[in-house]
Write a protein that holds these residues in place. Structure first.
Motif, PDB file in Angstrom:
ATOM      1  N   GLY A   1       0.790  -1.232   0.000  1.00  0.00           N
ATOM      2  CA  GLY A   1       0.000   0.000   0.000  1.00  0.00           C
ATOM      3  C   GLY A   1       0.815   1.272   0.000  1.00  0.00           C
ATOM      4  O   GLY A   1       0.243   2.365  -0.066  1.00  0.00           O
ATOM      5  N   SER A   2       2.154   1.172   0.065  1.00  0.00           N
ATOM      6  CA  SER A   2       3.001   2.377   0.074  1.00  0.00           C
ATOM      7  C   SER A   2       3.543   2.633  -1.323  1.00  0.00           C
ATOM      8  O   SER A   2       3.440   1.795  -2.231  1.00  0.00           O
ATOM      9  N   GLY A   3       4.149   3.801  -1.507  1.00  0.00           N
ATOM     10  CA  GLY A   3       4.699   4.174  -2.790  1.00  0.00           C
ATOM     11  C   GLY A   3       6.078   4.776  -2.630  1.00  0.00           C
ATOM     12  O   GLY A   3       6.594   4.937  -1.515  1.00  0.00           O
ATOM     13  N   PHE A   4       6.675   5.133  -3.781  1.00  0.00           N
ATOM     14  CA  PHE A   4       8.006   5.728  -3.741  1.00  0.00           C
ATOM     15  C   PHE A   4       8.277   6.435  -5.058  1.00  0.00           C
ATOM     16  O   PHE A   4       7.818   6.009  -6.117  1.00  0.00           O
TER      17      PHE A   4
ATOM     18  N   SER B   1      15.101  18.486 -17.989  1.00  0.00           N
ATOM     19  CA  SER B   1      14.040  17.522 -17.710  1.00  0.00           C
ATOM     20  C   SER B   1      14.596  16.413 -16.836  1.00  0.00           C
ATOM     21  O   SER B   1      15.661  15.846 -17.134  1.00  0.00           O
ATOM     22  N   VAL B   2      13.890  16.103 -15.758  1.00  0.00           N
ATOM     23  CA  VAL B   2      14.355  15.132 -14.774  1.00  0.00           C
ATOM     24  C   VAL B   2      13.416  13.934 -14.778  1.00  0.00           C
ATOM     25  O   VAL B   2      12.198  14.092 -14.608  1.00  0.00           O
ATOM     26  N   PRO B   3      13.939  12.722 -14.999  1.00  0.00           N
ATOM     27  CA  PRO B   3      13.065  11.537 -15.031  1.00  0.00           C
ATOM     28  C   PRO B   3      12.572  11.156 -13.649  1.00  0.00           C
ATOM     29  O   PRO B   3      13.251  11.354 -12.644  1.00  0.00           O
ATOM     30  N   LEU B   4      11.364  10.598 -13.626  1.00  0.00           N
ATOM     31  CA  LEU B   4      10.759  10.089 -12.399  1.00  0.00           C
ATOM     32  C   LEU B   4      10.352   8.634 -12.617  1.00  0.00           C
ATOM     33  O   LEU B   4       9.786   8.294 -13.659  1.00  0.00           O
ATOM     34  N   GLN B   5      10.634   7.768 -11.657  1.00  0.00           N
ATOM     35  CA  GLN B   5      10.025   6.436 -11.635  1.00  0.00           C
ATOM     36  C   GLN B   5       9.128   6.377 -10.422  1.00  0.00           C
ATOM     37  O   GLN B   5       9.572   6.625  -9.297  1.00  0.00           O
ATOM     38  N   VAL B   6       7.873   6.069 -10.652  1.00  0.00           N
ATOM     39  CA  VAL B   6       6.874   6.033  -9.590  1.00  0.00           C
ATOM     40  C   VAL B   6       6.491   4.580  -9.342  1.00  0.00           C
ATOM     41  O   VAL B   6       6.195   3.833 -10.294  1.00  0.00           O
TER      42      VAL B   6
ATOM     43  N   VAL C   1       0.539   8.212  -0.848  1.00  0.00           N
ATOM     44  CA  VAL C   1       1.248   6.977  -0.524  1.00  0.00           C
ATOM     45  C   VAL C   1       2.734   7.219  -0.281  1.00  0.00           C
ATOM     46  O   VAL C   1       3.445   6.302   0.127  1.00  0.00           O
ATOM     47  N   PHE C   2       3.209   8.435  -0.559  1.00  0.00           N
ATOM     48  CA  PHE C   2       4.624   8.734  -0.326  1.00  0.00           C
ATOM     49  C   PHE C   2       4.820  10.232  -0.285  1.00  0.00           C
ATOM     50  O   PHE C   2       4.151  10.980  -1.016  1.00  0.00           O
ATOM     51  N   THR C   3       5.754  10.684   0.577  1.00  0.00           N
ATOM     52  CA  THR C   3       6.154  12.090   0.592  1.00  0.00           C
ATOM     53  C   THR C   3       7.604  12.203   1.042  1.00  0.00           C
ATOM     54  O   THR C   3       8.094  11.373   1.825  1.00  0.00           O
ATOM     55  N   SER C   4       8.290  13.195   0.515  1.00  0.00           N
ATOM     56  CA  SER C   4       9.682  13.472   0.919  1.00  0.00           C
ATOM     57  C   SER C   4       9.917  14.966   0.826  1.00  0.00           C
ATOM     58  O   SER C   4       9.269  15.663   0.038  1.00  0.00           O
ATOM     59  N   THR C   5      10.836  15.460   1.642  1.00  0.00           N
ATOM     60  CA  THR C   5      11.201  16.874   1.638  1.00  0.00           C
ATOM     61  C   THR C   5      12.717  16.978   1.448  1.00  0.00           C
ATOM     62  O   THR C   5      13.483  16.342   2.178  1.00  0.00           O
ATOM     63  N   THR C   6      13.135  17.776   0.475  1.00  0.00           N
ATOM     64  CA  THR C   6      14.545  17.867   0.127  1.00  0.00           C
ATOM     65  C   THR C   6      14.908  19.311  -0.179  1.00  0.00           C
ATOM     66  O   THR C   6      14.181  19.999  -0.898  1.00  0.00           O
TER      67      THR C   6
END
Length: 842
Positions: free
Chosen positions: A213-216, A236-241, A308-313
């Motif tokens: 149930g979580s994500g990244f 442009s920066v790639p994302l993998q979800v 399902v996911f959060t980050s702070t940078t």
């Protein structure tokens, strides 16, 4: 040949030995013989499995059962070991750990079609992931996997990141190589269940090990973005979800808030998800906004209306600089302090500095007497050269452990090392710095014994300089880079011994605790440059001055090595740029030490990275640089560049100041990071420099800053004096001569009333004849030390008038204390103290 497992063989035997067979004695005997034969076959299979590391159930070959075909240590602390490890999820796995930087290769077993491995950093069970490590944005590890020297996987691992599960087709390759590089320190990467498999996979894939149930999602996949948080506006920066569940769509939201200025924005990236064995995965990309400077990014992943996911940078949106186009520069960095390669060395060019200073670690290169191992430092030199950096090599640093009697071994061994280094790097390094901060080693008895060899440091330096100039008179020598607060007296000691005549440039390490324009150790940064230059000139020799190592080292107060405990990251960024701009105007090369991060401030300095990259983008290749003559507390530097005339302006006052500019056509203005500001002939200055760009010759005028009136403190004759000191009253102060001591309080002011959360400047006038003084500002209520400033005798009639800036927090009282400061031995301190004044900060 098909090889059966023991479980399969046993089942086959049981079928043959059915009830019908048991009732027949002949078949029973046959069955017994068959079982014995099967057991022998099983033993044979197990023996083959052990020898060939082939598990017959799966066809996998565990990596830890194979002998590496090659192993290269990129750092002396590199180590590899096999064992059991535990993921942060609690799952136990078998595998390999790689500590420090290095690479290992294995021959791929015949018939293997793929390779799979779990990569991760934190190992809670082994107590390697402390709470601090998990929360830090520091010491990322880069892992690259290659097949026959062709990279197929490249990732960056953080301590708090979930484990990564990789599947890689071998594509008939013969050799697999895993290379690990670390940003800083000596952490480990874990290879969980690494194995070659007969099972084919169609393409390289990576998934994170997630809870159901979580994500990244990451902000990017490259090491520049993941390990150093450096982003280029417009890229442009790639994302993998990823989502540990079944879903068709996800939304990635990025809330971007500049840390200096305004202009927050939100980006939304829809991502289509596809099902796989671990849940759902998809890819997208986001575009870096056209903004320069440090920013805070909050990334969230929403699936089916749920976060399902959060980050702070914190990141740097920074300029890029092509160092291949830079032919001359005033700017340098000092990264590889261990003398061996770290990940940060691979990205030294992010700063835009043209010069790189690094140690030739004698104790590493010649760990065994007479045997020189250059490959550690060769990697550093090759890496910097590939980035088009100019090299400043530093001889020595620490003596090898095999030197047990420095009195007889040190000088001849070091001379042999210097000669070997010159021969090895002939044609590669043209500028040499001498034994780094030799004064700190000499007085700490690290390789020297001042009692039996009072000139041991001088003799060593003389031998080194003679070796360099005899080997190639065209080589440039920079000397002698003393560390500590008493660098001027130590430089005089060397110059008195004749070292001044053997060097091309004189150098210093002026680490500071506050703004470069304020006094630190009795002098502002420009005054330090001036004093060292004048000291050299007093011997009848004009020597250029270099600042070969300096920075504002932030961290907890009282921590050894922390020189600027009260400085914020934004202030450090401002001070670093301002010191470099002052150096540019003074024609003094300036090398920023550990620019990416400090061990005591465990995050990438994204503010400095943004502002420094803008400065180097504008002012590399600058010509005709000079300081502008402006009223007190207003500073300016101008230079000619390919973009036109550039004028950098700022103030160290706490209030904005308006200046007036004429003489420039086609004028544009940028902030410290490179963002456009409204063009105006009357720009407003702050403590963050601005850049005015145009054509012509600039004229900058400003009204004198209205500085708050200073009030004189009671005459020092009325202060408390040490009973052992000899004190004579003068017209406006005292003349004090102490008893021999190292640190003893001599003069203490009355208690002064101040306002909390305010700022004050103290300006004593000091004439120093002998010894040194530590001027301390303390809170007498709680004995807290707010500021300390050292001044030392150089000529015997040294005039100091430091401007000691102090910020109060909850302090309502302050007190000045003048104490002896003779760090190496007890000495007499002889000084005159007059005209002590106090004022609010301007």
């Amino acid at each position: 040949m098909i090889v059966a497992s023991p479980r399969q063989v046993d089942a086959f035997s049981s079928v043959l030995l059915s009830s019908e067979v048991r009732r027949n004695n002949i078949w029973r005997a046959f069955g017994i013989k068959l079982r014995q034969a099967c057991l022998l076959a099983i033993l044979g299979v197990v023996t083959v499995c052990a020898k060939q590391a082939v598990c017959a159930d799966t066809g996998d070959t565990p990596l830890q059962k194979l002998t590496p075909s090659n192993q290269i240590a990129l750092n002396p602390c590199f180590a590899m070991r096999s064992g059991g490890f535990r993921l942060v999820t609690g799952t136990s796995v078998q595998g390999i750990s790689l500590t420090c930087s290095g690479e290992v290769s294995w021959a791929i077993p015949e018939g293997a079609s793929s390779f799979h491995v779990i990569l991760w950093r934190a190992d809670v069970a082994n107590a390697l992931a402390t709470a601090q490590l998990l929360s830090d944005k520091l010491d990322f590890l880069r892992v690259r996997i290659s097949l026959d020297n062709v990279p197929v996987a490249d990732t960056v691992l953080g301590a708090a990141d979930p484990a990564e599960k990789w599947e890689i087709p071998t594509n008939h390759a013969r050799i697999l190589t895993i290379k690990m590089e670390q940003e800083y320190g000596a952490e480990a990467v874990y290879l969980g269940d690494p194995a070659f498999s007969h099972q084919a996979v169609s393409a390289v894939s990576v998934r994170h090990v997630l809870s159901p149930g979580s994500g990244f999602a990451n902000l990017g996949s490259g090491p520049r973005q993941r390990a150093f948080f450096d982003f280029h506006p417009g890229e442009s920066v790639p994302l993998q979800v990823e989502f540990a569940g079944k879903a068709a769509n996800a939304e990635v939201r990025l809330n971007i808030a500049p840390l200096a200025g305004t202009g927050a924005r939100t980006l939304s990236v829809p991502v289509a998800l596809q099902p796989d064995a671990d849940g759902s995965v998809g890819s997208g990309q986001w575009q870096v906004p056209e903004f320069f400077g440090p920013a805070n990014i909050v990334l969230t992943v929403n699936v089916q209306g749920r976060q399902v996911f959060t980050s702070t940078t914190e990141v740097a949106f920074a300029k890029t600089n092509n160092l291949a186009n830079v032919t001359q520069s005033n700017f340098g960095i000092h990264l590889s302090t261990s003398g061996s390669l770290f990940l940060q060395d691979d990205f030294a060019d992010l700063w835009g500095a043209k010069w790189a200073r690094f140690f030739l670690a004698w104790d590493v290169i010649e760990s065994k007497e007479g045997q020189y191992d250059w490959h550690w430092i060769d990697n550093v030199v090759a890496t910097y050269s590939a980035q088009h950096l100019q090299l400043l090599g530093v001889m020595g640093e620490l003596q090898p452990k095999w030197i047990t009697d420095p009195r007889t071994q040190m000088a001849p061994a070091y001379a042999r090392f210097v000669k070997a280094a010159l021969e090895h790097f002939q044609g590669k390094i043209h500028v040499w710095d001498t034994y780094n901060e030799i004064n700190s080693k000499y007085y700490a008895h690290r390789g020297f014994d001042p009692a039996t060899q009072p000139r041991g440091d001088i003799d060593l330096l003389r031998e080194e300089l003679q070796e360099i100039h005899q080997f190639d008179p065209g080589l440039i020598t920079v000397c002698c880079s003393p560390g500590g607060t008493d660098f001027l007296p130590y430089s005089k000691r060397l110059f008195d011994a004749g070292i001044i005549g053997m060097v091309n440039d004189v150098s210093m390490h002026p680490y500071q605790a506050g703004p470069p324009e304020d006094s630190d150790d009795g002098l502002s940064y420009p005054e330090m440059v001036d004093r060292l230059g004048k000291l050299a000139a007093s011997y009848g020799m004009q020597k250029p001055v270099w600042t070969s190592e300096a920075n504002w080292v932030m961290g907890p107060a009282g921590t050894a090595g922390v020189s600027a405990p009260g400085v914020t990251e934004h202030e450090q960024s401002q001070y670093l740029v301002r010191a470099n701009l002052l150096s540019l105007g003074l024609h003094v090369p300036y090398f920023s030490h550990s620019p990416f991060f400090f061990p005591y401030h465990r995050n990438v300095l994204v503010d400095s990275l943004s502002s420094y990259a803008e400065m180097t983008a504008l002012l590399s290749n600058a010509q005709n640089a000079r300081l502008l003559s402006l009223p007190p507390h207003i500073y300016g530097v101008t230079a000619s560049t390919s973009a036109g005339t550039v004028v950098a302006l700022w103030t160290d006052a706490f209030k904005p100041i308006t200046v007036h500019m004429t003489g420039l056509g086609h004028m544009t203005i940028q902030d410290m990071y490179g963002n456009p500001l409204p063009a105006s002939e009357s720009p407003v200055l702050s403590d963050s420099p601005i850049y005015v760009i145009g054509t012509g010759s600039p004229v900058v005028t400003a009204a004198a800053l209205q500085v708050p009136a200073a009030r004189s403190l009671p005459a020092p004759s009325a202060w408390s004096h040490s009973p052992s000191a000899h004190v004579e009253n003068t017209a406006s102060g005292i003349h004090l001569t102490s008893e021999p001591s190292q640190y003893a309080g001599q003069v203490t002011s009355p208690i002064l009333n101040v306002s909390p959360n305010s700022c004050y400047v103290f300006t004593p006038s000091i004439t120093l004849h002998k010894g040194g003084i530590d001027v301390e500002v303390v809170d007498p209520d709680n004995k807290k030390l707010l500021r300390t400033e050292f001044v030392f005798t150089v000529t015997g009639n040294d005039q100091y008038q430091p401007h000691i800036r102090v910020k109060t927090a909850d302090d309502s009282h302050l007190q000045l204390v003048f104490t002896d400061a003779n760090p190496h031995q007890a000495e007499v301190t002889d000084f005159i103290l007059t005209n002590v004044a106090m004022s609010p900060c301007p």
